[in-house]
Design a protein around this motif. Structure first.
Motif, mmCIF file in Angstrom:
data_model
loop_
_atom_site.group_PDB
_atom_site.id
_atom_site.type_symbol
_atom_site.label_atom_id
_atom_site.label_comp_id
_atom_site.label_asym_id
_atom_site.label_seq_id
_atom_site.Cartn_x
_atom_site.Cartn_y
_atom_site.Cartn_z
ATOM 1 N N SER A 73 -25.373 55.235 39.749
ATOM 2 C CA SER A 73 -25.446 54.924 41.178
ATOM 3 C C SER A 73 -26.877 55.110 41.672
ATOM 4 C CB SER A 73 -24.512 55.847 41.953
ATOM 5 O OG SER A 73 -24.738 55.731 43.346
ATOM 6 N N ASP A 74 -27.293 54.250 42.574
ATOM 7 C CA ASP A 74 -28.636 54.358 43.136
ATOM 8 C C ASP A 74 -28.749 55.560 44.075
ATOM 9 O OD1 ASP A 74 -31.308 53.382 43.537
ATOM 10 O OD2 ASP A 74 -30.687 52.638 45.490
ATOM 11 N N GLN A 92 -31.166 50.055 35.957
ATOM 12 C CA GLN A 92 -32.083 50.413 37.037
ATOM 13 C C GLN A 92 -32.750 49.186 37.668
ATOM 14 O OE1 GLN A 92 -34.589 52.018 34.186
ATOM 15 N NE2 GLN A 92 -33.966 54.174 34.384
ATOM 16 N N ALA A 95 -32.534 49.390 41.279
ATOM 17 C CA ALA A 95 -32.548 50.761 41.812
ATOM 18 C C ALA A 95 -33.803 51.015 42.643
ATOM 19 C CB ALA A 95 -32.471 51.771 40.672
ATOM 20 N N THR A 96 -33.635 51.866 43.644
ATOM 21 C CA THR A 96 -34.782 52.349 44.417
ATOM 22 C C THR A 96 -35.136 53.754 43.928
ATOM 23 O OG1 THR A 96 -33.315 53.270 46.106
ATOM 24 C CG2 THR A 96 -34.077 51.006 46.436
ATOM 25 N N ASN A 117 -37.250 54.599 40.217
ATOM 26 C CA ASN A 117 -36.121 53.692 39.945
ATOM 27 C C ASN A 117 -34.911 54.447 39.398
ATOM 28 O OD1 ASN A 117 -37.996 51.424 40.400
ATOM 29 N ND2 ASN A 117 -38.812 51.966 38.392
ATOM 30 N N VAL A 119 -31.263 56.263 38.802
ATOM 31 C CA VAL A 119 -29.821 56.135 39.010
ATOM 32 C C VAL A 119 -29.181 57.458 38.600
ATOM 33 C CG1 VAL A 119 -29.741 53.629 38.741
ATOM 34 C CG2 VAL A 119 -29.519 55.087 36.712
#
Length: 552
Positions: A73-74, A92, A95-96, A117, A119
């Motif tokens: 999960s991000d 990723q 992803a942030t 990035n 997760v």
């Protein structure tokens, strides 16, 4: 006629100036000390080569089938739940970089603690074991992995472990997990790297029985003893000892422990030289229990290539803790360490120097020398990043005459030597060196100093490197200095003309060494200087030059 002479002088001046400019442009670069052993570089661009050749420790991988979790999960508030051992997908690509887990000390590597990035997974351990989590050979992404206790977003400074690169640009962490407990796994990238996809592998290993200092392996006597820290973890004890600091870290990774009992009152040497290929790091402590901070007896990283050697005084029947680990980041392995009674050189200690007198050559041998505490912090000995005189032996020398003497190893040894001279007898006090040199003739040494007839001087002969052992001779002889070596006794000259100088046997005086107009190439010093007292025969500008073809 005047114009012709002026033109000739101007042309000659320009020629000299051009020659000087050319000479400056071709000025030799400062010499870099040839390294006997280059420690793996810590730069990001070159670190792949550092670890590409390392063999991953043997491990027991689970045969659990691949888990098709969402890929992490991000947001750490909604982590993907996973459990047990096996392979787990991460993704990723979208992803942030979250705010959590970005300032962990454990994650600081190559100038940054950021995990880009990232997760998140909430992983539950099925057993109580030592677990490894890695992305080795499971992605092409430059990964970074961190582990936290609990199943919620971590608070600052709570990471259990973190790793950027363990296998190329991929990551591996290890930690002790408890059955039924949940841990937050942060799977990201090195700062600035692009996020990607891949898997992480989670598996348990059986650590060696002596992985913990609370359960050391009992050994005694001298001889060769086997160690195996292939899957050793890095304990909390013995990690912040000042004497273990080398190449940027005091950590001893993958450490296993031995409780060793000394058979006699002797000096003992513990070493891994020639009996293992592991990049070892060794430490010794008094007592047979987990050591307390600051009680270390000796520690060494590299004494013989990438292997280690240390020494300490043992008492018959007393027990000592030996910590056998690796250089930080290196993989553990198997091998042996040897324990033997160490008989140091007769003049290994400054309190028992070899007595010599007069001019001549005198043999030295530091193959069985240790590095004493005295004469190690002299500012005049500082060269190539260190003031240490390693593996030093000592001489007490009485001068037969009042002269400038040279003590040197030039052409008398192949050892990368280092020499320091102290006035007086006995172990020297700090700041008492009257001359010190590392390299004067290749990797050998020469020190010039003023001696007084009948006075005694203490001479320290050692090596540049901690791994420098060898034998040879020191040569002591008086130097007949140039008559005008001192500014108090200059050669008198007058008028225009050409005058000979000879500074092949001159010292560097104290006068005229810090003139701002003399500053060039990082120094204002005028070395090996001789002096002239010149009387002018004209009024007006004059020139003193060593340029060929110039009027003087």
């Amino acid at each position: 006629m005047k114009n012709s002479l002026r033109f000739a002088l101007l042309s000659a001046a320009l020629l000299c100036s051009a020659s000087s400019t050319l000479a400056q442009s071709q000025k030799p670069a400062p010499r870099v000390k040839p390294a006997l052993q280059v420690k793996p570089t810590q730069g990001k661009a070159s670190k792949q080569a550092m670890i590409a050749s390392q063999t991953l420790g043997q491990r027991t991988a689970s045969t659990t089938s691949l888990s098709f979790a969402a890929g992490g999960s991000d947001d750490c508030n909604t982590p993907d739940a996973i459990a047990g051992e096996g392979l787990f997908v991460f993704d990723q690509t979208a992803a942030t970089t979250g705010a959590e887990g970005q300032n962990e000390y454990n994650c600081y590597d190559f100038g940054s603690s950021v995990v880009d990035n990232d997760v998140w997974f909430a992983w539950t351990a099925a057993t109580t074991d030592t677990f490894y989590i890695e992305s080795c050979n499971l992605t092409t992404t430059d990964t970074k992995i961190a582990v936290y206790a609990g199943s919620t977003c971590p608070t600052a400074a709570t990471s259990i472990t973190c790793n950027d690169d363990n296998c190329g640009f991929q990551s591996q962490v290890s930690f002790g997990g408890t059955a039924g407990s949940t841990y937050m796994l942060q799977v990201g990238t090195f700062p600035g790297a692009v996020g990607g996809t891949g898997q992480i592998n989670i598996y348990s290993v059986v650590t060696p029985p002596n992985d913990d200092c609370a359960t050391p392996t009992a050994i005694s006597g001298t001889g060769s003893f086997a160690f195996d820290n292939m899957v050793g973890t890095t304990g909390a004890e013995g990690q912040n000892e000042y004497s273990c600091y080398a190449f940027g870290s005091s950590t001893i990774d993958n450490d296993v422990w031995f409780a060793w009992t000394a058979p006699s009152n002797d000096t003992y040497r513990v070493q891994t030289c020639n009996v293992t290929s592991v990049d070892t790091k060794l430490a010794a402590y008094p007592g047979g229990t987990c050591p307390t901070a600051g009680t270390i007896l000796d520690c060494n990283d590299d004494a013989c290539g990438l292997q280690s050697s240390l020494m300490f005084n043992g008492t018959a029947g007393a027990t000592y803790m030996l910590q056998v680990g690796t250089f930080p980041g290196a993989n553990g392995g198997m091998g042996n360490f040897d324990i033997s009674v160490f008989t140091p050189a007769m003049n290994d200690d400054c309190s028992n120097p070899t007595v010599i007198t007069g001019a001549g050559t005198f043999p030295f041998d530091n193959t069985t020398a240790s590095t004493g505490l005295e004469g190690q912090m002299e500012i005049v000995c500082y060269a190539f990043g260190t003031s240490a005189v390693n593996n030093d032996v000592w001489f007490e020398w009485t001068s037969p005459t009042t002269d400038t003497y040279s003590v040197e190893t030039c052409n008398f040894t192949s050892l990368d030597s280092k020499i320091s001279v102290h006035a007086g007898v006995g172990c020297p006090t700090a700041g008492s060196s009257i001359g010190c040199n590392d390299d004067a003739c290749g990797l050998q040494s020469a020190v010039w100093f003023s001696a007084t007839a009948g006075s005694t001087y203490t001479i320290q002969v050692g090596s540049f490197s901690t791994a420098g052992f060898g034998s040879g001779s020191i040569n002591l002889f008086p130097i007949i200095l140039a008559p005008n070596d001192d500014c108090a006794t200059p050669d008198a000259i007058s008028g225009s003309g050409t005058y000979a100088f000879d500074n092949t046997l001159s010292t560097t005086g104290a006068e005229g060494q810090i003139e701002s107009i003399c500053y060039a190439y990082g120094t204002s010093a005028v070395e090996n200087d001789v002096w002239f007292a010149w009387t002018s025969d004209f009024t007006g500008p004059g020139r003193v030059t060593t340029c060929t073809g110039q009027l003087v």
